[in-house]
Motif scaffolding. Structure first.
Motif, PDB file in Angstrom:
ATOM      1  N   LYS A  95       0.850  -1.201   0.000  1.00  0.00           N
ATOM      2  CA  LYS A  95       0.000   0.000   0.000  1.00  0.00           C
ATOM      3  C   LYS A  95       0.883   1.249   0.000  1.00  0.00           C
ATOM      4  N   ILE A  96       0.232   2.394  -0.192  1.00  0.00           N
ATOM      5  CA  ILE A  96       0.928   3.691  -0.127  1.00  0.00           C
ATOM      6  C   ILE A  96       0.064   4.634   0.715  1.00  0.00           C
ATOM      7  N   ASP A  97       0.681   5.264   1.714  1.00  0.00           N
ATOM      8  CA  ASP A  97      -0.025   6.273   2.519  1.00  0.00           C
ATOM      9  C   ASP A  97       0.475   7.684   2.231  1.00  0.00           C
ATOM     10  N   VAL A  98       1.760   7.799   2.003  1.00  0.00           N
ATOM     11  CA  VAL A  98       2.377   9.125   1.849  1.00  0.00           C
ATOM     12  C   VAL A  98       3.296   9.112   0.629  1.00  0.00           C
ATOM     13  N   VAL A 133       5.067  10.210 -11.294  1.00  0.00           N
ATOM     14  CA  VAL A 133       5.005   9.433 -10.040  1.00  0.00           C
ATOM     15  C   VAL A 133       3.622   9.583  -9.399  1.00  0.00           C
ATOM     16  N   THR A 134       3.099  10.805  -9.421  1.00  0.00           N
ATOM     17  CA  THR A 134       1.779  11.025  -8.817  1.00  0.00           C
ATOM     18  C   THR A 134       0.711  10.235  -9.551  1.00  0.00           C
ATOM     19  N   ARG A 135       0.750  10.284 -10.881  1.00  0.00           N
ATOM     20  CA  ARG A 135      -0.277   9.572 -11.662  1.00  0.00           C
ATOM     21  C   ARG A 135      -0.258   8.080 -11.358  1.00  0.00           C
ATOM     22  N   ALA A 136       0.933   7.525 -11.255  1.00  0.00           N
ATOM     23  CA  ALA A 136       1.029   6.087 -10.979  1.00  0.00           C
ATOM     24  C   ALA A 136       0.608   5.758  -9.548  1.00  0.00           C
ATOM     25  N   VAL A 138      -1.506   7.622  -7.374  1.00  0.00           N
ATOM     26  CA  VAL A 138      -2.818   8.056  -6.872  1.00  0.00           C
ATOM     27  C   VAL A 138      -3.857   6.936  -6.751  1.00  0.00           C
ATOM     28  N   PRO A 139      -3.973   6.038  -7.715  1.00  0.00           N
ATOM     29  CA  PRO A 139      -4.994   4.995  -7.543  1.00  0.00           C
ATOM     30  C   PRO A 139      -4.756   4.113  -6.312  1.00  0.00           C
ATOM     31  N   HIS A 140      -3.524   4.114  -5.801  1.00  0.00           N
ATOM     32  CA  HIS A 140      -3.161   3.204  -4.711  1.00  0.00           C
ATOM     33  C   HIS A 140      -3.019   3.918  -3.368  1.00  0.00           C
ATOM     34  N   ILE A 188      -7.814  12.542   0.678  1.00  0.00           N
ATOM     35  CA  ILE A 188      -6.360  12.620   0.478  1.00  0.00           C
ATOM     36  C   ILE A 188      -5.980  14.099   0.447  1.00  0.00           C
ATOM     37  N   ARG A 189      -5.023  14.468   1.271  1.00  0.00           N
ATOM     38  CA  ARG A 189      -4.565  15.860   1.334  1.00  0.00           C
ATOM     39  C   ARG A 189      -3.322  16.038   0.458  1.00  0.00           C
ATOM     40  N   VAL A 190      -3.219  17.208  -0.170  1.00  0.00           N
ATOM     41  CA  VAL A 190      -2.085  17.491  -1.071  1.00  0.00           C
ATOM     42  C   VAL A 190      -1.551  18.880  -0.733  1.00  0.00           C
ATOM     43  N   ASN A 191      -0.283  18.949  -0.427  1.00  0.00           N
ATOM     44  CA  ASN A 191       0.313  20.214   0.010  1.00  0.00           C
ATOM     45  C   ASN A 191       1.717  20.406  -0.567  1.00  0.00           C
ATOM     46  N   THR A 192       2.176  21.627  -0.486  1.00  0.00           N
ATOM     47  CA  THR A 192       3.520  21.983  -0.961  1.00  0.00           C
ATOM     48  C   THR A 192       4.383  22.460   0.206  1.00  0.00           C
ATOM     49  N   ILE A 193       5.652  22.146   0.141  1.00  0.00           N
ATOM     50  CA  ILE A 193       6.652  22.806   0.996  1.00  0.00           C
ATOM     51  C   ILE A 193       7.545  23.624   0.073  1.00  0.00           C
ATOM     52  N   SER A 194       7.773  24.868   0.443  1.00  0.00           N
ATOM     53  CA  SER A 194       8.717  25.711  -0.299  1.00  0.00           C
ATOM     54  C   SER A 194       9.923  26.009   0.580  1.00  0.00           C
ATOM     55  N   PRO A 195      10.988  25.225   0.430  1.00  0.00           N
ATOM     56  CA  PRO A 195      12.190  25.517   1.211  1.00  0.00           C
ATOM     57  C   PRO A 195      12.844  26.812   0.738  1.00  0.00           C
ATOM     58  N   GLY A 196      13.520  27.438   1.687  1.00  0.00           N
ATOM     59  CA  GLY A 196      14.451  28.495   1.319  1.00  0.00           C
ATOM     60  C   GLY A 196      15.820  27.864   1.057  1.00  0.00           C
ATOM     61  N   PHE A 197      16.857  28.658   1.191  1.00  0.00           N
ATOM     62  CA  PHE A 197      18.225  28.174   0.935  1.00  0.00           C
ATOM     63  C   PHE A 197      18.564  27.081   1.952  1.00  0.00           C
ATOM     64  N   THR A 198      18.726  25.855   1.468  1.00  0.00           N
ATOM     65  CA  THR A 198      18.891  24.705   2.360  1.00  0.00           C
ATOM     66  C   THR A 198      20.206  24.006   2.039  1.00  0.00           C
TER      67      THR A 198
END
Ligand code: NDP
Length: 261
Positions: A95-98, A133-136, A138-140, A188-198
């Motif tokens: 399965k896939i959770d994250v 990767v997301t398309r493959a 999401v169904p799972h 299913i929740r979908v979010n972005t992280i925007s890093p600064g200079f890392t």
């Protein structure tokens, strides 16, 4: 009987029995996210492009934490590889959770000097890779699962030479918001992280000048660490903290280049 260790054990089981895929987890931010998730109890798929020994080192670090992990080589910009990444995950963990779409490339030139080849490389990894990767996956993805996409503060606060990289990350942010709507009926929740200079190989590839620019831009006068960004990913991934957050873009940037508003 309550013991001093009990609250710690509870804290570390926030992702227990969850399966997380982290693309580009052999180094840098992806590596830190993979290890953070494992420390919270997740079993992790450590994706990498070419750096097998680094990926295996991450797997060993996860095993040492008592979680399960496998390393899967897959170039996310290759459609067949992306599908195989998901198939190997399902074959091993069922399965896939994250899903964390972290694999990315930063190559900077002024737009007039940008070659078509370099443009296509940036878009292929940062945009096509996120899509394939997301398309493959999401169904799972399980109900109450989550997708986390990596953007960058450059979409808010660009500097010279990052126009094509910014083009790619702007696409990732729009994709995140649209997917948040599309996948909400499945919780299913979908979010972005925007890093600064890392502080990662990506940043160091820009030389001392870029690192210095990053230190100066931060309100705290240091670079972010990959572990700083991993904490933001954990916030989204852990149901207790992230349950009511979708379509968001969290700037994890020490104040460099603007605020999350
Ligand atoms: P690094 O360059 O340090 O690491 C990149 C990782 O991505 C490696 O694990 C690499 O694998 C993997 N990778 C590269 N190309 C592919 C591919 N085609 N398929 C699969 N995996 C691939 O990057 P960072 O950790 O710095 O960046 C991670 C993410 O954060 C990126 O999306 C980046 O754009 C974003 N970001 C980074 C910032 C920074 O300052 N570092 C700032 C803002 C955003 P391998 O080891 O096998 O080569």
């Amino acid at each position: 009987m309550t013991t001093a260790a009990a609250p710690l054990a509870a804290l570390q089981s926030d992702l227990k029995n969850k399966v997380a895929i982290v693309t580009g987890a052999s180094r840098g931010i992806g590596r830190a996210i993979a290890i953070k998730f494992a420390s919270l109890g997740a079993n992790v798929v450590v994706n990498y492009a070419g750096n097998k020994s680094a990926a295996e080192e991450v797997v060993a670090s996860i095993h040492a934490l008592g979680a399960q992990a496998i390393a899967v080589q897959a170039d996310v910009s290759n459609e067949q590889d992306a599908t195989r990444l998901i198939n190997e995950t399902l074959a091993h963990f069922k399965k896939i959770d994250v899903l964390v779409n972290n694999a990315g490339v930063f190559l900077g030139n002024p737009v007039h000097a940008e070659t078509t080849e370099q443009y296509r490389k940036i878009m292929a990894i940062n945009v096509d890779g996120t899509f394939f990767v997301t398309r493959a996956a999401v169904p799972h993805i399980q109900e109450h699962g989550t997708i986390i996409n990596l953007s960058s503060v450059v979409t808010k606060s660009p500097f010279p030479g990052v126009s094509v990289y910014t083009l790619s990350k702007g696409a990732v942010e729009g994709f995140t918001r649209a997917l948040a709507v599309e996948l909400a009926p499945r919780n299913i929740r979908v979010n972005t992280i925007s890093p600064g200079f890392t502080d990662s190989d990506m940043l160091r590839s820009g030389g001392d000048a870029l690192a210095k620019q990053g230190v100066e831009a931060s309100l705290f006068k240091r670079l972010g660490s990959p572990e700083d960004i991993a904490e933001a990913a954990a916030f989204y991934a852990v149901p207790r903290s992230g349950a009511w957050v979708t379509g968001a873009n969290l700037l994890s940037n020490g104040g460099a280049g603007g605020f999350s508003v």
